[in-house]
Scaffold this active site. Structure first.
Site, mmCIF file in Angstrom:
data_model
loop_
_atom_site.group_PDB
_atom_site.id
_atom_site.type_symbol
_atom_site.label_atom_id
_atom_site.label_comp_id
_atom_site.label_asym_id
_atom_site.label_seq_id
_atom_site.Cartn_x
_atom_site.Cartn_y
_atom_site.Cartn_z
ATOM 1 N N TYR A 56 -0.185 -4.083 2.673
ATOM 2 C CA TYR A 56 0.910 -4.918 3.148
ATOM 3 C C TYR A 56 0.496 -5.775 4.344
ATOM 4 O O TYR A 56 0.916 -6.931 4.464
ATOM 5 C CB TYR A 56 2.146 -4.074 3.473
ATOM 6 C CG TYR A 56 2.734 -3.440 2.241
ATOM 7 C CD1 TYR A 56 3.174 -4.225 1.178
ATOM 8 C CD2 TYR A 56 2.826 -2.061 2.103
ATOM 9 C CE1 TYR A 56 3.696 -3.661 0.033
ATOM 10 C CE2 TYR A 56 3.357 -1.488 0.961
ATOM 11 C CZ TYR A 56 3.777 -2.288 -0.069
ATOM 12 O OH TYR A 56 4.286 -1.733 -1.207
ATOM 13 N N ASN A 114 0.147 6.833 4.655
ATOM 14 C CA ASN A 114 -0.413 6.132 3.499
ATOM 15 C C ASN A 114 -1.146 4.880 3.996
ATOM 16 O O ASN A 114 -0.683 3.756 3.818
ATOM 17 C CB ASN A 114 0.699 5.770 2.511
ATOM 18 C CG ASN A 114 0.160 5.236 1.198
ATOM 19 O OD1 ASN A 114 -1.017 4.913 1.068
ATOM 20 N ND2 ASN A 114 1.029 5.122 0.220
ATOM 21 N N LYS A 156 -2.459 -7.022 4.848
ATOM 22 C CA LYS A 156 -3.245 -8.122 4.288
ATOM 23 C C LYS A 156 -2.341 -9.215 3.710
ATOM 24 O O LYS A 156 -2.720 -10.387 3.690
ATOM 25 C CB LYS A 156 -4.195 -7.614 3.194
ATOM 26 C CG LYS A 156 -5.472 -7.014 3.733
ATOM 27 C CD LYS A 156 -6.420 -6.465 2.682
ATOM 28 C CE LYS A 156 -6.520 -7.237 1.408
ATOM 29 N NZ LYS A 156 -7.424 -6.635 0.421
ATOM 30 N N GLY A 166 -1.101 -4.992 -8.001
ATOM 31 C CA GLY A 166 -0.084 -4.775 -6.973
ATOM 32 C C GLY A 166 0.316 -6.091 -6.330
ATOM 33 O O GLY A 166 1.495 -6.333 -6.053
ATOM 34 N N LYS A 167 -0.661 -6.944 -6.103
ATOM 35 C CA LYS A 167 -0.381 -8.261 -5.515
ATOM 36 C C LYS A 167 0.480 -9.095 -6.463
ATOM 37 O O LYS A 167 1.370 -9.829 -6.022
ATOM 38 C CB LYS A 167 -1.679 -8.990 -5.202
ATOM 39 C CG LYS A 167 -1.468 -10.243 -4.408
ATOM 40 C CD LYS A 167 -2.780 -10.854 -3.952
ATOM 41 C CE LYS A 167 -2.521 -12.078 -3.103
ATOM 42 N NZ LYS A 167 -3.777 -12.702 -2.675
ATOM 43 N N TYR A 171 4.344 0.146 -7.246
ATOM 44 C CA TYR A 171 3.318 1.125 -7.606
ATOM 45 C C TYR A 171 2.460 0.604 -8.745
ATOM 46 O O TYR A 171 2.971 -0.002 -9.688
ATOM 47 C CB TYR A 171 3.952 2.447 -8.066
ATOM 48 C CG TYR A 171 4.619 3.217 -6.961
ATOM 49 C CD1 TYR A 171 3.869 3.995 -6.084
ATOM 50 C CD2 TYR A 171 5.993 3.164 -6.789
ATOM 51 C CE1 TYR A 171 4.482 4.698 -5.066
ATOM 52 C CE2 TYR A 171 6.614 3.858 -5.771
ATOM 53 C CZ TYR A 171 5.851 4.628 -4.909
ATOM 54 O OH TYR A 171 6.460 5.322 -3.889
#
Length: 174
Positions: A141, A134, A143, A107-108, A96
């Site tokens: 994910y 979502n 990607k 996030g990555k 998160y």
């Protein structure tokens, strides 16, 4: 500059705060207030977080930007995984980043920490469950190369929701 730091029991209050904040921000609009309260009390109690922090097969990492915790990662190995429990896999149970900091590759960076830990442990793949409602997370994910392979039920309060299970094979460096 972003810093990824392992969370320890010393920072349990910070972990509870970012866990609650990010979960509410992500899911409150799609769920009832009662179910959200029930889930937050069950899953993010200090007692439950302390137990998870002391589990040798689970790890938490904070994303810290400008000396502020802006996100976190929870990963599980072996028997601590919620579903698969494969000794050759790592589960990303939670990843998160609070909304004000999304879209900035944070996030990555947390995902890359999970990959780093999986490679250090010489694991074959990562997997996770993401709520079917979502699309932003599902796209994130996809990607990264994750592919859907199954579904499971995620209980939020008294609501049974469907998670899409996604998997990413790691390229062996043997």
């Amino acid at each position: 500059m972003l810093k990824i730091q392992k969370a320890t029991s010393k920072y349990i209050g910070d972990l509870q705060k970012i866990s609650t904040h990010s979960f509410l921000e992500t899911y409150a609009s799609g769920n009832t207030e009662e179910n959200m309260k029930m889930y937050l009390m069950e899953e993010f109690s200090l007692q439950k977080l302390e137990k998870q922090l002391s589990n040798k097969n689970s790890e938490f990492y904070f994303a810290i930007y400008d000396q502020k915790i802006i996100g976190y990662l929870k990963i599980n190995f072996g028997v601590s995984q919620t579903d698969i429990k494969d000794n050759k896999s790592l589960e990303i149970q939670r990843i998160y980043v609070i909304k004000a900091f999304q879209g900035r590759q944070f996030g990555k960076a947390l995902y890359q920490k999970a990959v780093e830990r999986a490679k250090q442990k010489k694991l074959d793949y990562l997997w996770l469950g993401v709520w079917e409602e979502n699309p932003k997370a599902i796209h994130f994910y996809e990607k990264l190369g994750f592919q859907a392979f199954d579904k499971h039920i995620f209980k939020l309060g008294d609501d049974q929701q469907t998670d899409i299970m996604m998997k990413l094979e790691l390229i062996s460096e043997k």
